[in-house]
Design a protein around this motif. Structure first.
Motif, PDB file in Angstrom:
ATOM      1  N   ILE A 149       0.961  -1.026  -0.062  1.00  0.00           N
ATOM      2  CA  ILE A 149       0.217   0.030   0.114  1.00  0.00           C
ATOM      3  C   ILE A 149       0.753   1.270  -0.094  1.00  0.00           C
ATOM      4  O   ILE A 149       1.882   1.434   0.802  1.00  0.00           O
ATOM      5  CB  ILE A 149      -0.753   0.008   1.266  1.00  0.00           C
ATOM      6  CG1 ILE A 149      -1.691  -1.099   1.452  1.00  0.00           C
ATOM      7  CG2 ILE A 149      -1.681   1.372   1.367  1.00  0.00           C
ATOM      8  CD1 ILE A 149      -2.739  -1.002   0.005  1.00  0.00           C
ATOM      9  N   ARG A 150       0.541   2.057  -0.868  1.00  0.00           N
ATOM     10  CA  ARG A 150       1.323   3.248  -1.021  1.00  0.00           C
ATOM     11  C   ARG A 150       0.348   4.648  -0.963  1.00  0.00           C
ATOM     12  O   ARG A 150      -0.662   4.430  -1.383  1.00  0.00           O
ATOM     13  CB  ARG A 150       2.115   3.365  -2.185  1.00  0.00           C
ATOM     14  CG  ARG A 150       2.933   1.906  -2.514  1.00  0.00           C
ATOM     15  CD  ARG A 150       3.953   1.963  -3.459  1.00  0.00           C
ATOM     16  NE  ARG A 150       3.403   2.213  -4.686  1.00  0.00           N
ATOM     17  CZ  ARG A 150       4.153   1.968  -5.941  1.00  0.00           C
ATOM     18  NH1 ARG A 150       5.494   1.611  -5.677  1.00  0.00           N
ATOM     19  NH2 ARG A 150       3.358   2.158  -7.023  1.00  0.00           N
ATOM     20  N   PHE A 151       1.204   5.546  -0.677  1.00  0.00           N
ATOM     21  CA  PHE A 151       0.331   6.911  -1.053  1.00  0.00           C
ATOM     22  C   PHE A 151       1.341   8.123  -1.447  1.00  0.00           C
ATOM     23  O   PHE A 151       2.602   8.035  -1.307  1.00  0.00           O
ATOM     24  CB  PHE A 151      -0.407   7.378   0.352  1.00  0.00           C
ATOM     25  CG  PHE A 151       0.697   7.968   1.554  1.00  0.00           C
ATOM     26  CD1 PHE A 151       1.206   8.992   1.562  1.00  0.00           C
ATOM     27  CD2 PHE A 151       0.461   6.919   2.559  1.00  0.00           C
ATOM     28  CE1 PHE A 151       1.964   9.414   2.580  1.00  0.00           C
ATOM     29  CE2 PHE A 151       1.192   7.286   3.680  1.00  0.00           C
ATOM     30  CZ  PHE A 151       2.157   8.372   3.703  1.00  0.00           C
ATOM     31  N   LEU A 152       0.783   9.039  -2.146  1.00  0.00           N
ATOM     32  CA  LEU A 152       1.543  10.200  -2.965  1.00  0.00           C
ATOM     33  C   LEU A 152       0.869  11.452  -2.215  1.00  0.00           C
ATOM     34  O   LEU A 152      -0.140  11.572  -2.470  1.00  0.00           O
ATOM     35  CB  LEU A 152       1.705   9.908  -4.399  1.00  0.00           C
ATOM     36  CG  LEU A 152       2.188  11.253  -5.127  1.00  0.00           C
ATOM     37  CD1 LEU A 152       3.738  11.007  -5.008  1.00  0.00           C
ATOM     38  CD2 LEU A 152       2.021  10.839  -6.586  1.00  0.00           C
ATOM     39  N   VAL A 192      11.059  11.267  -2.916  1.00  0.00           N
ATOM     40  CA  VAL A 192      10.427  12.427  -3.377  1.00  0.00           C
ATOM     41  C   VAL A 192      10.616  12.421  -4.924  1.00  0.00           C
ATOM     42  O   VAL A 192      11.316  11.698  -5.697  1.00  0.00           O
ATOM     43  CB  VAL A 192      11.869  13.589  -2.803  1.00  0.00           C
ATOM     44  CG1 VAL A 192      11.507  13.741  -1.402  1.00  0.00           C
ATOM     45  CG2 VAL A 192      12.870  13.359  -3.438  1.00  0.00           C
ATOM     46  N   TYR A 193       9.715  13.290  -5.408  1.00  0.00           N
ATOM     47  CA  TYR A 193       9.618  13.483  -6.788  1.00  0.00           C
ATOM     48  C   TYR A 193       9.613  14.861  -6.979  1.00  0.00           C
ATOM     49  O   TYR A 193       9.149  15.853  -6.520  1.00  0.00           O
ATOM     50  CB  TYR A 193       8.040  12.881  -7.287  1.00  0.00           C
ATOM     51  CG  TYR A 193       7.737  11.550  -7.331  1.00  0.00           C
ATOM     52  CD1 TYR A 193       7.914  10.788  -8.380  1.00  0.00           C
ATOM     53  CD2 TYR A 193       7.362  10.873  -6.130  1.00  0.00           C
ATOM     54  CE1 TYR A 193       7.837   9.323  -8.548  1.00  0.00           C
ATOM     55  CE2 TYR A 193       7.156   9.304  -6.088  1.00  0.00           C
ATOM     56  CZ  TYR A 193       7.341   8.873  -7.368  1.00  0.00           C
ATOM     57  OH  TYR A 193       7.161   7.380  -7.374  1.00  0.00           O
ATOM     58  N   LEU A 194      10.685  15.035  -8.149  1.00  0.00           N
ATOM     59  CA  LEU A 194      11.045  16.484  -8.393  1.00  0.00           C
ATOM     60  C   LEU A 194      10.600  16.526  -9.977  1.00  0.00           C
ATOM     61  O   LEU A 194      10.487  15.638 -10.762  1.00  0.00           O
ATOM     62  CB  LEU A 194      12.592  16.776  -8.538  1.00  0.00           C
ATOM     63  CG  LEU A 194      13.132  16.620  -6.945  1.00  0.00           C
ATOM     64  CD1 LEU A 194      14.318  15.889  -7.026  1.00  0.00           C
ATOM     65  CD2 LEU A 194      13.031  17.917  -6.107  1.00  0.00           C
ATOM     66  N   ASN A 195      10.340  17.975 -10.200  1.00  0.00           N
ATOM     67  CA  ASN A 195       9.730  18.187 -11.663  1.00  0.00           C
ATOM     68  C   ASN A 195      10.865  18.969 -12.514  1.00  0.00           C
ATOM     69  O   ASN A 195      11.135  19.686 -12.227  1.00  0.00           O
ATOM     70  CB  ASN A 195       8.728  19.435 -11.444  1.00  0.00           C
ATOM     71  CG  ASN A 195       8.126  19.709 -12.731  1.00  0.00           C
ATOM     72  OD1 ASN A 195       8.359  19.128 -13.807  1.00  0.00           O
ATOM     73  ND2 ASN A 195       6.985  20.467 -12.562  1.00  0.00           N
ATOM     74  N   HIS A 239       5.883  13.862  -2.357  1.00  0.00           N
ATOM     75  CA  HIS A 239       6.548  12.674  -1.209  1.00  0.00           C
ATOM     76  C   HIS A 239       5.773  11.492  -1.607  1.00  0.00           C
ATOM     77  O   HIS A 239       4.302  11.636  -1.736  1.00  0.00           O
ATOM     78  CB  HIS A 239       6.644  13.293   0.066  1.00  0.00           C
ATOM     79  CG  HIS A 239       7.652  14.354   0.427  1.00  0.00           C
ATOM     80  ND1 HIS A 239       7.662  15.561   0.020  1.00  0.00           N
ATOM     81  CD2 HIS A 239       8.865  14.324   0.805  1.00  0.00           C
ATOM     82  CE1 HIS A 239       8.595  16.362   0.048  1.00  0.00           C
ATOM     83  NE2 HIS A 239       9.501  15.455   0.830  1.00  0.00           N
ATOM     84  N   ALA A 240       6.190  10.386  -1.443  1.00  0.00           N
ATOM     85  CA  ALA A 240       5.743   9.201  -1.668  1.00  0.00           C
ATOM     86  C   ALA A 240       6.126   8.202  -0.616  1.00  0.00           C
ATOM     87  O   ALA A 240       7.350   8.207  -0.190  1.00  0.00           O
ATOM     88  CB  ALA A 240       6.151   8.516  -3.093  1.00  0.00           C
ATOM     89  N   PHE A 241       5.089   7.351  -0.047  1.00  0.00           N
ATOM     90  CA  PHE A 241       5.498   6.422   1.190  1.00  0.00           C
ATOM     91  C   PHE A 241       4.897   5.038   0.735  1.00  0.00           C
ATOM     92  O   PHE A 241       3.919   5.149   0.097  1.00  0.00           O
ATOM     93  CB  PHE A 241       4.661   6.968   2.256  1.00  0.00           C
ATOM     94  CG  PHE A 241       4.591   5.859   3.461  1.00  0.00           C
ATOM     95  CD1 PHE A 241       5.648   5.584   4.332  1.00  0.00           C
ATOM     96  CD2 PHE A 241       3.441   4.931   3.414  1.00  0.00           C
ATOM     97  CE1 PHE A 241       5.538   4.535   5.336  1.00  0.00           C
ATOM     98  CE2 PHE A 241       3.390   3.742   4.212  1.00  0.00           C
ATOM     99  CZ  PHE A 241       4.572   4.084   5.363  1.00  0.00           C
ATOM    100  N   CYS A 242       5.593   4.039   1.144  1.00  0.00           N
ATOM    101  CA  CYS A 242       5.514   2.572   0.651  1.00  0.00           C
ATOM    102  C   CYS A 242       5.769   1.789   2.062  1.00  0.00           C
ATOM    103  O   CYS A 242       6.821   1.770   2.505  1.00  0.00           O
ATOM    104  CB  CYS A 242       6.060   2.183  -0.575  1.00  0.00           C
ATOM    105  SG  CYS A 242       5.953   0.385  -0.934  1.00  0.00           S
TER     106      CYS A 242
END
Length: 606
Positions: free
Chosen positions: A306-309, A378-381, A364-367
């Motif tokens: 299970i993950r969230f962003l 982390v996700y950068l653009n 930010h994402a968690f798993c």
């Protein structure tokens, strides 16, 4: 005949682990709840005698309605015993037989009868054997429910016993006696496929009927309209409730569920106490309705992930505030959990937002991994300073992190179509591992299936035809994929070998192609094992605040990658805090089933 029987056994085994049968055998639901679908099969029970006659003697006159069926009286008795329907007058009988929820079952019954009446005697025997194979699986499941029901209530269901008596013949011995000519084998295989296809159509309808009943029960107990209730909640209240529903549907323990919720609460600490409201004040690109977080479930092996962003919010939220708040979250994660900021700090000034048209600045994402480990990234653009600078920024970032060779691979293999292939996301792990990892997401605008297949053919564990088959199952057999959201590929590189990615993931924007979310689940059936599909079904229904056919976008993305010899699929799910996209109207609801070269493709481990 051996080939035909082997194919029949395979189809029977697949049906035995289908989402519907898996649900019937799931003892976490009460026996009564697992049998909620029974009123829907009334036309099948009442028409069983006519169906049997069409298989055994198609020239006989059509049978009369339900009074002719030996199963009708036991069926009505069981319905009343389960308190599923009360036959009080003629109108209630008409409703039972001709109600809207019975329609799909009635249509399939007519299809079976028409097929049998037009078939040769040998084909009718094949159809009969295939139907009995379906019956054996169904009765096995119903028997278990009947035993549980009797143990709980001391009451006895009649119908399962009557059906079991009818099916006591040895199916395989009977089939072995058939003298099937070799030239008829192909037709026999096709007839078996037709029987199971129609059966699955009914099973999908029955399962959806039950899940809709569960959803209606939950909504009926809520005194406030769903939209109003959500808008009055805080982001943390709404998010943790959605996480609880998803984790429960995925089979998580309460301990693991609480762990995911705790991370969500911590990571949304600076803005989680804000009310959701009726409309998003910030057009978050995480979801189509601009809810600033998304959930996802990854299916591989016996336990899902299970993950969230999330995207940090402020008052007001801007690209710069989202960046600043994301930086602050990094510091809190470092202080609380010791997550490393070394790699992020090396490149952060490259990605600080300067382009006012950028879709986001920092996510930010968690798993939660199956072994209980928590992972944050982390996700950068890359386009945060303008799309014209994206390539140069990614190349420089890779160089600073020690991945210089990765850029050469991306430009020569993945982005060979020029401006149609653009870097969209740059992802970094925050675990501080000895071997660091980066992920580059590339958007393939107006790509053909061949373009996608070519790119994925350079993955370390490439399986011929797999990428194209996945694309076509999810997005249809189009010559070119030109939806508003482009098909993506994600390329993961590690610092110990930056010349070639260790994994490649294909992301398909299923909500841009499916008519509605029910159609989306049908498309996904082609790329999932039945057990995994059953898990996804439960998760989607757990999150749904509406009938699946009433909108599109609950299932946003479908992704697939092959790693370690196994296929991993991930589905990204919207929480729809701010509404639902209207369903599309399609001239056809036919799902494209790809001609997969490798029969093992998409088969996940149990």
């Amino acid at each position: 005949m051996k080939r035909v029987m082997q194919h029949l056994a395979e189809q029977q085994q697949t049906f035995a682990v289908s989402p519907f049968v898996t649900f019937l055998l799931d003892a976490s639901f009460s026996p009564q709840d697992r049998l909620r679908f029974l009123p829907c099969v009334a036309p099948l029970v009442s028409g069983s005698t006519e169906l049997a006659a069409s298989l055994l003697d198609p020239d006989a006159p059509a049978q009369q309605p339900h009074t002719e069926s030996p199963y009708w009286a036991p069926f009505l008795k069981d319905l009343q015993l389960l308190d599923l329907h009360s036959i009080s007058d003629f109108n209630s009988m008409l409703q039972l037989l001709w109600g809207e929820d019975c329609g799909p079952v009635r249509e399939v019954l007519y299809d079976f009868i028409a097929l049998a009446r037009s078939a040769s005697p040998m084909r009718r025997q094949i159809l009969l054997i295939a139907l009995k194979a379906v019956g054996h699986v169904s009765v096995m499941a119903l028997d278990q429910i009947a035993r549980e029901f009797e143990a709980c209530t001391r009451k006895h269901l009649v119908c399962p016993q009557a059906l079991r008596t009818q099916l006591e013949m040895d199916l395989w011995s009977f089939a072995a006696e058939l003298d099937l000519m070799p030239e008829m084998e192909q037709q026999a295989l096709a007839d078996i496929d037709t029987v199971f296809s129609l059966t699955n159509e009914v099973a999908d309808h029955l399962l959806e009927y039950v899940m809709r009943w569960f959803a209606d029960q939950e909504k009926a107990s809520e005194p406030v309209a769903m939209a109003g209730m959500i808008s009055a909640m805080t982001f943390q209240e709404f998010g943790t409730s959605r996480i609880e529903a998803l984790c429960k549907a995925a089979g998580f323990t309460s301990v693991d569920t609480q762990k995911v919720q705790c991370y969500f609460t911590f990571m949304t600490q600076s803005w989680g106490s804000r009310r959701v409201g009726e409309a998003s004040p910030w057009k978050s690109d995480i979801s189509d309705d601009h809810t600033p977080f998304e959930l996802s479930i990854a299916l591989e092996g016996s336990r899902p992930e299970i993950r969230f962003l999330i995207e940090a919010q402020n008052t007001p939220t801007t690209l710069q505030s989202s960046w600043d708040d994301g930086i602050a979250l990094n510091e809190r994660l470092n202080q609380k959990f010791g997550l490393s900021l070394d790699h992020f700090n090396r490149v952060k000034e490259l990605f600080e937002p300067r382009n006012p048209q950028a879709r986001f600045s920092l996510w930010h994402a968690f798993c939660l991994k199956p072994d209980g480990r928590a992972e944050v990234k982390v996700y950068l653009n890359p386009q945060a300073q303008g799309p014209e600078h994206a390539n140069a920024i990614v190349e420089e970032a890779l160089h600073r992190l020690g991945f210089a060779n990765a850029w050469r691979f991306l430009t020569q293999v993945v982005m060979r179509r020029g401006v149609q292939d653009q870097v969209l996301y740059f992802s970094l792990d925050m675990g501080g591992q000895d071997v660091s990892r980066v992920k580059i997401y590339v958007s393939h605008r107006d790509a053909t299936p061949q373009d996608i297949e070519y790119a994925l053919s350079h993955a370390r564990e490439y399986s011929e035809g797999e990428a194209r088959a996945f694309c076509e199952a999810i997005q249809g057999d189009n010559d070119r994929f030109s939806a508003p959201r482009a098909t993506l590929t994600c390329w993961a590189f590690t610092s110990d070998d930056d010349a070639r990615p260790y994994s490649a993931t294909l992301h398909c924007p299923i909500r841009c192609y499916a008519d509605n979310d029910r159609d989306a689940l049908r498309r996904i059936r082609a790329v999932l094992s039945p057990k995994s599909h059953a898990v996804l079904d439960r998760c989607v229904w757990a999150l749904a605040n509406r009938p699946l056919e009433a909108g599109v976008g609950l299932i946003q993305w479908a992704s697939m990658r092959r790693e370690g010899g196994r296929v991993r699929t991930t589905f990204y799910l919207a929480t729809e805090a701010y509404g639902t996209e209207e369903p599309r109207k399609s001239v056809s609801h036919r799902v494209h089933v790809p001609d997969v070269l490798n029969a093992e493709i998409f088969q996940l481990s149990a």
